[in-house]
Design a protein around this motif. Structure first.
Motif, short mmCIF file in Angstrom:
data_model
loop_
_atom_site.label_atom_id
_atom_site.label_comp_id
_atom_site.label_asym_id
_atom_site.label_seq_id
_atom_site.Cartn_x
_atom_site.Cartn_y
_atom_site.Cartn_z
N UNK A 100 0.83 -1.20 0.00
CA UNK A 100 0.00 0.00 0.00
C UNK A 100 0.86 1.25 0.00
N UNK A 101 1.97 1.20 0.71
CA UNK A 101 2.89 2.34 0.76
C UNK A 101 3.46 2.64 -0.63
N UNK A 102 3.90 1.61 -1.31
CA UNK A 102 4.48 1.81 -2.64
C UNK A 102 3.43 2.27 -3.64
N UNK A 103 2.21 1.77 -3.51
CA UNK A 103 1.13 2.20 -4.39
C UNK A 103 0.84 3.69 -4.20
N UNK A 104 0.89 4.15 -2.95
CA UNK A 104 0.66 5.56 -2.66
C UNK A 104 1.77 6.43 -3.25
N UNK A 107 1.22 6.77 -7.00
CA UNK A 107 0.17 7.73 -7.34
C UNK A 107 0.71 9.15 -7.38
N UNK A 108 1.58 9.48 -6.43
CA UNK A 108 2.19 10.81 -6.39
C UNK A 108 3.15 10.99 -7.56
N UNK A 109 3.96 9.99 -7.81
CA UNK A 109 4.95 10.06 -8.89
C UNK A 109 4.30 10.27 -10.24
N UNK A 110 3.15 9.66 -10.43
CA UNK A 110 2.46 9.73 -11.72
C UNK A 110 1.35 10.76 -11.73
N UNK A 111 1.46 11.72 -10.81
CA UNK A 111 0.46 12.78 -10.73
C UNK A 111 0.53 13.73 -11.90
N UNK A 112 -0.47 14.56 -12.00
CA UNK A 112 -0.59 15.50 -13.12
C UNK A 112 0.59 16.47 -13.16
N UNK A 113 1.17 16.62 -14.33
CA UNK A 113 2.20 17.64 -14.53
C UNK A 113 3.58 17.30 -14.02
N UNK A 114 3.80 16.08 -13.55
CA UNK A 114 5.13 15.71 -13.04
C UNK A 114 6.08 15.50 -14.22
N UNK A 115 7.23 16.16 -14.17
CA UNK A 115 8.21 16.06 -15.25
C UNK A 115 9.30 15.04 -14.98
N UNK A 116 9.58 14.78 -13.70
CA UNK A 116 10.73 13.94 -13.37
C UNK A 116 10.58 13.42 -11.95
N UNK A 117 11.11 12.23 -11.71
CA UNK A 117 11.06 11.61 -10.38
C UNK A 117 12.48 11.22 -9.96
N UNK A 177 7.28 4.49 -12.55
CA UNK A 177 7.21 5.92 -12.81
C UNK A 177 6.98 6.18 -14.29
N UNK A 178 5.92 6.89 -14.62
CA UNK A 178 5.68 7.27 -16.01
C UNK A 178 6.62 8.39 -16.45
N UNK A 179 6.85 9.41 -15.61
CA UNK A 179 7.87 10.41 -15.98
C UNK A 179 9.26 9.79 -15.92
N UNK A 180 10.22 10.42 -16.56
CA UNK A 180 11.59 9.94 -16.50
C UNK A 180 12.04 9.93 -15.03
N UNK A 181 12.82 8.92 -14.65
CA UNK A 181 13.14 8.78 -13.24
C UNK A 181 14.56 8.28 -13.02
N UNK A 182 15.05 8.53 -11.80
CA UNK A 182 16.37 8.06 -11.39
C UNK A 182 16.31 7.69 -9.92
#
Length: 229
Positions: A100-104, A107-117, A177-182
């Motif tokens: 549940x923690x990772x799912x939460x 959700x934040x990582x793939x939120x609207x307008x996120x460019x990078x994680x 992560x849908x946005x580019x991530x590292x």
């Protein structure tokens, strides 16, 4: 003669007023400097709550160190004009149970307008001599590799360490992560030298600034050679 002078003054005044009107009407076409795009970056301090992550040779827990570096990173990104969002801002997890923690977090990582994680972690290995930072990208992601390389180069350069390659991986944060991530591993808690450094505020700030500069360089171009304090 006086009448002609008066007429001349009136004409000059009217021309001046006409010029003001024309400038006002076209004011929106006058070039002005505009700020760069306000990028939105999600910072994920790994672990939290009952999940303390790796434990160092002296007993220090990873989760707290991840948060410390992440809070400094937020400040650095904001100083560069970016919006920085933390998945967690205190010692607590986002939900009960790892799944549940990772799912939460996802959700934040793939939120609207996120460019990078960027996910912040500390490393651990069976060989205590292994030390230094690492950066991971989702295997197969060309943009992820580019980001990870830029970030790890920025960190190693500022720490005066030998450059390391960016490593492919398949961890939840970079995979989901849908946005580019590292995923940044700031150092090894299994190495006594790294562990001592990672607990120092100045070193944490230096890591944060180097990560922020790497992110900025990926998004906008090189910040230049100005050294970090």
């Amino acid at each position: 003669m006086g009448k002609r002078r008066l007429i001349g003054k009136i004409v000059i005044l009217m021309l001046g007023l006409a010029a003001v009107v024309i400038l006002a009407a076209n004011s929106d076409t006058i070039p002005v400097s505009t700020p760069k795009k306000g990028y939105r970056v999600v910072i994920d301090p790994g672990h939290g709550g009952s999940d303390c992550g790796a434990v160092g040779v002296s007993g220090v827990k990873e989760a707290g160190l991840n948060l410390a570096v992440s809070l400094y990173l937020k400040e650095e990104l904001e100083a560069l004009g970016m919006e920085a969002i933390l998945t967690r801002s205190d010692e607590r997890a986002l939900a009960e149970g790892k799944k549940a923690d990772m799912a939460a977090r996802g959700k934040i990582m793939n939120g609207e307008g996120v460019d990078l994680v960027v996910s912040v972690h500390m490393n651990k290995f069976t060989d205590p001599s292994v030390h230094g930072p690492m950066a991971f990208y989702m295997k197969g992601s060309a943009e992820g590799e580019k980001l990870a390389k830029t970030v790890i180069d920025s960190i190693t350069d500022e720490l005066g360490a030998a450059r390391r390659i960016a490593n492919p991986g398949d961890y939840y944060v970079i995979r989901e992560s849908m946005p580019v991530s590292v995923l940044v591993e700031c150092g090894f808690l299994s190495n006594s030298g790294d562990e001592a450094l990672l607990q120092q505020e100045q070193h944490q700030k230096k890591l944060a600034r180097a990560i922020a500069r790497g992110i900025f360089s990926y998004l906008e171009g090189d910040l230049g050679c100005k050294p970090l304090d």
